[in-house]
Structures are given as structure tokens and as C-alpha cells.
Motif scaffolding. Sequence first.
Motif, PDB file in Angstrom:
ATOM      1  N   SER A  13       0.829  -1.202   0.000  1.00 15.72           N
ATOM      2  CA  SER A  13       0.000   0.000   0.000  1.00 15.72           C
ATOM      3  C   SER A  13       0.866   1.256   0.000  1.00 15.72           C
ATOM      4  CB  SER A  13      -0.923  -0.022   1.223  1.00 15.72           C
ATOM      5  OG  SER A  13      -1.649   1.170   1.314  1.00 15.72           O
ATOM      6  N   ARG A  14       1.923   1.241   0.781  1.00 17.37           N
ATOM      7  CA  ARG A  14       2.822   2.410   0.841  1.00 17.37           C
ATOM      8  C   ARG A  14       3.584   2.586  -0.475  1.00 17.37           C
ATOM      9  NH1 ARG A  14       4.412   0.003   6.249  1.00 17.37           N
ATOM     10  NH2 ARG A  14       2.805   0.812   7.630  1.00 17.37           N
ATOM     11  N   ARG A  16       2.490   1.650  -3.435  1.00 17.28           N
ATOM     12  CA  ARG A  16       1.496   2.157  -4.387  1.00 17.28           C
ATOM     13  C   ARG A  16       1.299   3.665  -4.205  1.00 17.28           C
ATOM     14  NH1 ARG A  16      -3.985   3.310  -4.957  1.00 17.28           N
ATOM     15  NH2 ARG A  16      -4.820   2.715  -6.979  1.00 17.28           N
ATOM     16  N   LYS A  17       1.166   4.094  -2.949  1.00 22.01           N
ATOM     17  CA  LYS A  17       0.974   5.517  -2.657  1.00 22.01           C
ATOM     18  C   LYS A  17       2.167   6.336  -3.168  1.00 22.01           C
ATOM     19  CE  LYS A  17       0.367   8.686   1.236  1.00 22.01           C
ATOM     20  NZ  LYS A  17       0.303   8.810   2.695  1.00 22.01           N
ATOM     21  N   LEU A  20       2.181   6.460  -7.022  1.00 24.03           N
ATOM     22  CA  LEU A  20       1.183   7.403  -7.534  1.00 24.03           C
ATOM     23  C   LEU A  20       1.624   8.852  -7.318  1.00 24.03           C
ATOM     24  CD1 LEU A  20      -2.103   5.595  -6.452  1.00 24.03           C
ATOM     25  CD2 LEU A  20      -1.168   5.818  -8.778  1.00 24.03           C
ATOM     26  N   GLN A  21       2.248   9.127  -6.154  1.00 25.87           N
ATOM     27  CA  GLN A  21       2.744  10.485  -5.888  1.00 25.87           C
ATOM     28  C   GLN A  21       3.851  10.858  -6.869  1.00 25.87           C
ATOM     29  OE1 GLN A  21       3.816  10.395  -1.722  1.00 25.87           O
ATOM     30  NE2 GLN A  21       1.803  11.133  -1.087  1.00 25.87           N
ATOM     31  N   GLU A  44       2.109  -4.653  -4.816  1.00 26.44           N
ATOM     32  CA  GLU A  44       1.246  -3.622  -4.245  1.00 26.44           C
ATOM     33  C   GLU A  44       0.031  -4.217  -3.532  1.00 26.44           C
ATOM     34  OE1 GLU A  44       0.344  -0.737  -7.275  1.00 26.44           O
ATOM     35  OE2 GLU A  44       2.353   0.114  -7.224  1.00 26.44           O
TER      36      GLU A  44
END
Length: 126
Positions: A13-14, A16-17, A20-21, A44
Motif C-alpha cells: 500500500s505504501r 502504491r501511494k 502514484l505520488q 502492491e
Amino acid sequence: MQQKKELNIQMGSRIRKARLQAGLTQEAFAELLHLGPKHISAMERGTVGLSMETLQNICQVLHVSADTLLFGDIEKSPADALSDLGGFLLKNLPRWKKSSIKYWKFLQKNKCFGRYSWNIESMISV
């Protein structure tokens, strides 16, 4: 179907975040890491773990620390942030020697380092 481990889910999750950033698609991210898009997707989702080499490459590509990916957002103290800045300046010193030394001296003069008390002249030859 592979079993998900909680740590893998959180790290995925981190990642993926952070991806995306950074404005990267899974495909572009996979290409930068020399992995397949399906592997990125599984990573992810937390269905696969990471090797240390992959973790290091992810950190370099996304410009995030391994601590952030492992433990989440970690708030640094001002002294730690300035220490990181000092290390960055020293690493890039050949390009910015004069301005870096001037800035470093300013920070020292104004006691911005808290528990750190480094002398720039003792670390490099001016």
C-alpha cells in the motif's frame, strides 16, 4: 492463490501511494525496476514480498526511505532533517562547494544542529 502477510499488504500500500505520488503507472514503474507489471501489481496487493535489492531499487526510483515503506510516514526531528541536509550537501559538494560551505557555516553559527556539532573545515579541504 497466495496468502497475504500483513507486512506485505502494508508495504504494498505504501509503495502504491509513493508510486502514484511520483506520477508513475505500474507499467512505467515496472520498467524502471526491470520487473514485470504483474509483479508490481502483486507487490502492491501484498501477495508477494520484496528482496532487499528490490526494496533498495524502489527507494531509489521513488525517492523514499526504506523506513517510510516499512513503517509508514516517520516524522523526523529538525536536528535529524538538518543532519540529512548536511549529508546531502557534502555529497554534492564538488558541484556546489562555495555555496554549500557558506550555508553550512550559517547553520552552525545559528546553532541549527542541536545535538550535532560538526566543523565543515575538518570534514573537507576548503
